[in-house]
Write a protein that holds these residues in place. Structure first.
Motif, PDB file in Angstrom:
ATOM      1  N   LEU A   8       1.306  -1.387   5.098  1.00 18.95           N
ATOM      2  CA  LEU A   8       1.265  -1.728   3.673  1.00 18.95           C
ATOM      3  C   LEU A   8       2.436  -1.099   2.921  1.00 18.95           C
ATOM      4  CD1 LEU A   8      -2.560  -1.485   3.003  1.00 18.95           C
ATOM      5  CD2 LEU A   8      -1.179  -3.558   3.190  1.00 18.95           C
ATOM      6  N   LYS A   9       2.785   0.125   3.273  1.00 27.65           N
ATOM      7  CA  LYS A   9       3.945   0.774   2.647  1.00 27.65           C
ATOM      8  C   LYS A   9       5.223   0.000   2.957  1.00 27.65           C
ATOM      9  CE  LYS A   9       1.968   5.379   2.658  1.00 27.65           C
ATOM     10  NZ  LYS A   9       1.969   6.703   3.287  1.00 27.65           N
ATOM     11  N   THR A  10       5.337  -0.478   4.190  1.00 25.68           N
ATOM     12  CA  THR A  10       6.503  -1.275   4.573  1.00 25.68           C
ATOM     13  C   THR A  10       6.561  -2.562   3.764  1.00 25.68           C
ATOM     14  OG1 THR A  10       6.488  -0.370   6.811  1.00 25.68           O
ATOM     15  CG2 THR A  10       7.625  -2.471   6.497  1.00 25.68           C
ATOM     16  N   MET A  11       5.425  -3.226   3.632  1.00 24.80           N
ATOM     17  CA  MET A  11       5.370  -4.468   2.855  1.00 24.80           C
ATOM     18  C   MET A  11       5.746  -4.204   1.394  1.00 24.80           C
ATOM     19  SD  MET A  11       4.491  -6.830   5.007  1.00 24.80           S
ATOM     20  CE  MET A  11       3.797  -8.177   4.108  1.00 24.80           C
ATOM     21  N   LYS A  12       5.241  -3.125   0.847  1.00 23.19           N
ATOM     22  CA  LYS A  12       5.550  -2.760  -0.540  1.00 23.19           C
ATOM     23  C   LYS A  12       7.050  -2.511  -0.692  1.00 23.19           C
ATOM     24  CE  LYS A  12       4.422  -1.436  -4.724  1.00 23.19           C
ATOM     25  NZ  LYS A  12       3.916  -2.361  -5.698  1.00 23.19           N
ATOM     26  N   ALA A  13       7.643  -1.808   0.262  1.00 21.92           N
ATOM     27  CA  ALA A  13       9.077  -1.519   0.221  1.00 21.92           C
ATOM     28  C   ALA A  13       9.905  -2.801   0.293  1.00 21.92           C
ATOM     29  CB  ALA A  13       9.458  -0.575   1.361  1.00 21.92           C
ATOM     30  N   MET A  14       9.336  -3.843   0.873  1.00 24.83           N
ATOM     31  CA  MET A  14      10.017  -5.136   0.962  1.00 24.83           C
ATOM     32  C   MET A  14       9.830  -5.960  -0.311  1.00 24.83           C
ATOM     33  SD  MET A  14       8.978  -6.000   4.915  1.00 24.83           S
ATOM     34  CE  MET A  14       9.564  -7.674   4.869  1.00 24.83           C
ATOM     35  N   ALA A  38     -13.243   5.361  -1.933  1.00 21.52           N
ATOM     36  CA  ALA A  38     -12.476   4.133  -1.710  1.00 21.52           C
ATOM     37  C   ALA A  38     -11.658   3.778  -2.950  1.00 21.52           C
ATOM     38  CB  ALA A  38     -13.411   2.983  -1.340  1.00 21.52           C
ATOM     39  N   MET A  39     -12.279   3.896  -4.105  1.00 23.02           N
ATOM     40  CA  MET A  39     -11.592   3.585  -5.361  1.00 23.02           C
ATOM     41  C   MET A  39     -10.457   4.581  -5.598  1.00 23.02           C
ATOM     42  SD  MET A  39     -12.038   1.460  -8.104  1.00 23.02           S
ATOM     43  CE  MET A  39     -13.776   1.093  -8.156  1.00 23.02           C
ATOM     44  N   GLN A  40     -10.721   5.854  -5.356  1.00 20.49           N
ATOM     45  CA  GLN A  40      -9.684   6.868  -5.551  1.00 20.49           C
ATOM     46  C   GLN A  40      -8.505   6.626  -4.619  1.00 20.49           C
ATOM     47  OE1 GLN A  40     -11.894  10.527  -5.115  1.00 20.49           O
ATOM     48  NE2 GLN A  40     -12.235  10.685  -7.317  1.00 20.49           N
ATOM     49  N   TYR A  41      -8.790   6.289  -3.372  1.00 19.52           N
ATOM     50  CA  TYR A  41      -7.698   6.032  -2.434  1.00 19.52           C
ATOM     51  C   TYR A  41      -6.831   4.874  -2.927  1.00 19.52           C
ATOM     52  CZ  TYR A  41      -4.967   4.911   1.614  1.00 19.52           C
ATOM     53  OH  TYR A  41      -3.908   4.649   2.440  1.00 19.52           O
ATOM     54  N   ALA A  42      -7.469   3.792  -3.308  1.00 26.71           N
ATOM     55  CA  ALA A  42      -6.712   2.619  -3.756  1.00 26.71           C
ATOM     56  C   ALA A  42      -5.868   2.929  -4.988  1.00 26.71           C
ATOM     57  CB  ALA A  42      -7.661   1.458  -4.040  1.00 26.71           C
ATOM     58  N   MET A  43      -6.400   3.736  -5.889  1.00 25.45           N
ATOM     59  CA  MET A  43      -5.685   4.035  -7.130  1.00 25.45           C
ATOM     60  C   MET A  43      -4.608   5.098  -6.947  1.00 25.45           C
ATOM     61  SD  MET A  43      -6.877   1.997  -9.380  1.00 25.45           S
ATOM     62  CE  MET A  43      -7.002   0.828  -8.045  1.00 25.45           C
ATOM     63  N   GLN A  44      -4.717   5.900  -5.896  1.00 26.34           N
ATOM     64  CA  GLN A  44      -3.797   7.024  -5.732  1.00 26.34           C
ATOM     65  C   GLN A  44      -2.803   6.863  -4.590  1.00 26.34           C
ATOM     66  OE1 GLN A  44      -6.275  10.524  -5.524  1.00 26.34           O
ATOM     67  NE2 GLN A  44      -7.407   9.902  -7.330  1.00 26.34           N
ATOM     68  N   CYS A  45      -2.973   5.862  -3.744  1.00 25.09           N
ATOM     69  CA  CYS A  45      -2.114   5.747  -2.560  1.00 25.09           C
ATOM     70  C   CYS A  45      -0.672   5.393  -2.907  1.00 25.09           C
ATOM     71  CB  CYS A  45      -2.694   4.743  -1.575  1.00 25.09           C
ATOM     72  SG  CYS A  45      -2.641   3.038  -2.154  1.00 25.09           S
ATOM     73  N   GLY A  46      -0.467   4.743  -4.041  1.00 26.51           N
ATOM     74  CA  GLY A  46       0.893   4.443  -4.463  1.00 26.51           C
ATOM     75  C   GLY A  46       1.436   3.100  -4.020  1.00 26.51           C
ATOM     76  N   PHE A  47       0.668   2.338  -3.247  1.00 27.09           N
ATOM     77  CA  PHE A  47       1.194   1.042  -2.827  1.00 27.09           C
ATOM     78  C   PHE A  47       0.281  -0.134  -3.152  1.00 27.09           C
ATOM     79  CE2 PHE A  47      -0.465   3.230   0.971  1.00 27.09           C
ATOM     80  CZ  PHE A  47      -1.495   2.385   1.332  1.00 27.09           C
ATOM     81  N   VAL A  48      -0.856   0.096  -3.735  1.00 28.31           N
ATOM     82  CA  VAL A  48      -1.753  -0.992  -4.129  1.00 28.31           C
ATOM     83  C   VAL A  48      -1.429  -1.394  -5.569  1.00 28.31           C
ATOM     84  CG1 VAL A  48      -4.157  -1.630  -4.576  1.00 28.31           C
ATOM     85  CG2 VAL A  48      -3.576  -0.311  -2.541  1.00 28.31           C
TER      86      VAL A  48
END
Length: 79
Positions: A8-14, A38-48
């Motif tokens: 997902l990070k790779t896709m975001k970088a693209m 789950a909500m915290q991860y999605a909001m804090q991961c930086g790529f969603v």
């Protein structure tokens, strides 16, 4: 999880947008703590970029709004 996050990070970088779907485990997360994490991860991961959440009842909507608010508050405090 690490492999998926890496992809997902790779896709975001693209330059692709990332949508988090079935954020509360397709209803399988029976404990609120699991839904909060789950909500915290999605909001804090930086790529969603956006999320979808399914609801079975009005109380599900209320809980999701509380969880989202808490997750975004943690994110804002970390920034």
């Amino acid at each position: 999880m690490a492999v998926v996050s890496g992809e997902l990070k790779t896709m975001k970088a693209m330059g692709r947008g990332i949508i988090g779907m079935k954020l509360i485990g397709n209803g399988d997360f029976k404990e609120r703590d699991d839904r909060v994490r789950a909500m915290q991860y999605a909001m804090q991961c930086g790529f969603v970029d956006a999320v979808t959440i399914g609801f079975a009842s009005a109380s599900d909507v209320d809980e999701a709004l509380e969880n989202m608010g808490a997750a975004l508050a943690v994110r804002a405090a970390a920034a």
